[in-house]
Design a protein around this motif. Structure first.
Motif, PDB file in Angstrom:
ATOM      1  N   MET A 101      -7.331   1.148  -6.117  1.00 49.16           N
ATOM      2  CA  MET A 101      -7.234   2.458  -5.491  1.00 49.16           C
ATOM      3  C   MET A 101      -8.374   2.632  -4.500  1.00 49.16           C
ATOM      4  O   MET A 101      -9.470   2.115  -4.707  1.00 49.16           O
ATOM      5  N   GLN A 142       0.828  -1.194   0.000  1.00 47.73           N
ATOM      6  CA  GLN A 142       0.000   0.000   0.000  1.00 47.73           C
ATOM      7  C   GLN A 142       0.868   1.252   0.000  1.00 47.73           C
ATOM      8  O   GLN A 142       1.902   1.298   0.679  1.00 47.73           O
ATOM      9  N   PHE A 143       0.404   2.265  -0.748  1.00 47.19           N
ATOM     10  CA  PHE A 143       1.079   3.556  -0.823  1.00 47.19           C
ATOM     11  C   PHE A 143       0.048   4.671  -0.811  1.00 47.19           C
ATOM     12  O   PHE A 143      -1.055   4.507  -1.333  1.00 47.19           O
ATOM     13  N   THR A 179      -0.580   8.248  -2.467  1.00 49.18           N
ATOM     14  CA  THR A 179      -0.074   8.986  -3.620  1.00 49.18           C
ATOM     15  C   THR A 179      -1.164   9.891  -4.180  1.00 49.18           C
ATOM     16  O   THR A 179      -2.294   9.887  -3.703  1.00 49.18           O
ATOM     17  N   GLU A 196      -2.135  -1.401  -3.589  1.00 52.14           N
ATOM     18  CA  GLU A 196      -3.297  -0.551  -3.350  1.00 52.14           C
ATOM     19  C   GLU A 196      -2.791   0.865  -3.106  1.00 52.14           C
ATOM     20  O   GLU A 196      -1.892   1.079  -2.303  1.00 52.14           O
ATOM     21  N   TYR A 197      -3.387   1.811  -3.820  1.00 49.24           N
ATOM     22  CA  TYR A 197      -3.032   3.220  -3.666  1.00 49.24           C
ATOM     23  C   TYR A 197      -4.132   3.917  -2.874  1.00 49.24           C
ATOM     24  O   TYR A 197      -5.306   3.784  -3.190  1.00 49.24           O
ATOM     25  N   ALA A 225      -3.603  -3.838  -9.531  1.00 50.52           N
ATOM     26  CA  ALA A 225      -3.634  -2.504  -8.916  1.00 50.52           C
ATOM     27  C   ALA A 225      -5.061  -2.093  -8.576  1.00 50.52           C
ATOM     28  O   ALA A 225      -5.999  -2.345  -9.330  1.00 50.52           O
ATOM     29  N   LEU A 248       2.564   2.151 -12.663  1.00 50.50           N
ATOM     30  CA  LEU A 248       1.842   2.014 -11.400  1.00 50.50           C
ATOM     31  C   LEU A 248       0.568   1.188 -11.581  1.00 50.50           C
ATOM     32  O   LEU A 248       0.069   0.597 -10.633  1.00 50.50           O
ATOM     33  N   SER A 260      -0.657   9.585   5.161  1.00 54.41           N
ATOM     34  CA  SER A 260       0.438   8.636   5.391  1.00 54.41           C
ATOM     35  C   SER A 260       0.584   8.335   6.879  1.00 54.41           C
ATOM     36  O   SER A 260       0.730   7.175   7.273  1.00 54.41           O
ATOM     37  N   MET A 315      -1.064   8.227 -11.388  1.00 54.36           N
ATOM     38  CA  MET A 315      -1.605   7.113 -12.182  1.00 54.36           C
ATOM     39  C   MET A 315      -1.592   7.457 -13.670  1.00 54.36           C
ATOM     40  O   MET A 315      -1.413   6.580 -14.510  1.00 54.36           O
ATOM     41  N   VAL A 343      -5.538   7.481  -2.137  1.00 52.86           N
ATOM     42  CA  VAL A 343      -5.450   8.753  -2.843  1.00 52.86           C
ATOM     43  C   VAL A 343      -6.380   9.785  -2.203  1.00 52.86           C
ATOM     44  O   VAL A 343      -7.592   9.555  -2.129  1.00 52.86           O
TER      45      VAL A 343
END
Length: 173
Positions: free
Chosen positions: A99, A4-5, A7, A26-27, A97, A18, A125, A12, A29
């Protein structure tokens, strides 16, 4: 378990890798970065150095906006907007991927050092205990100089960041 990030949505569109990672990711956002896509799409200012690259990225931004506006995705996003820090249901971006949009709130905690979207990235974060993935070298420098307690990866180190997450999850157990 997927890596997980935190971003920005524009990442994207700019960095196609990505969307096709080698392992699940998993992003998370911030919603304000989704809104920023509309501004970037309509902006006369180039996003990229070369006209062909700029046209390509703006095309990808339009595709991403259209994807977010599909009824099911729009419904997922709108549901998270009812409460601060609420998350959308997962939005699939491809085979590996996905989101999640978060209704983050800029609390002005970081003052003038970071803009509102950067502040939301930092707060998200910290709240989610996930690293930030960015292409902004200046942001990375300010995070380090400000001793902000978050982990951050340059987008050029995406493959390393993916491996790093796998290694740490293996050693955490």
């Amino acid at each position: 378990m997927s890596r997980q990030f935190v971003t920005e949505a524009v990442m994207m569109a700019i960095y196609g890798q990505l969307l096709v990672p080698r392992s699940p990711v998993e992003y998370i956002v911030p919603y304000t970065s989704v809104l920023e896509l509309y501004e970037l799409q309509d902006s006369e200012e180039p996003l990229m150095n070369f006209p062909e690259d700029d046209a390509h990225v703006k095309g990808k931004i339009k595709e991403l906006i259209n994807y977010f506006e599909e009824p099911l995705n729009k419904k997922k996003i709108n549901r998270c907007l009812a409460m601060p820090w609420a998350k959308s249901a997962t939005i699939l971006l491809g085979g590996q991927a996905q989101m999640v949009i978060i209704n983050s709130m800029d609390s002005a905690q970081y003052g003038e050092t970071f803009d509102p979207i950067e502040t939301e990235l930092l707060l998200t974060s910290q709240r989610e205990k996930m690293p930030i993935l960015t292409d902004q070298f200046e942001l990375i420098q300010r995070i380090i100089e400000g001793e902000v307690p978050v982990q951050v990866y340059d987008i050029d180190d995406f493959d390393f960041a993916m491996e790093e997450g796998t290694r740490s999850s293996l050693t955490d157990h």
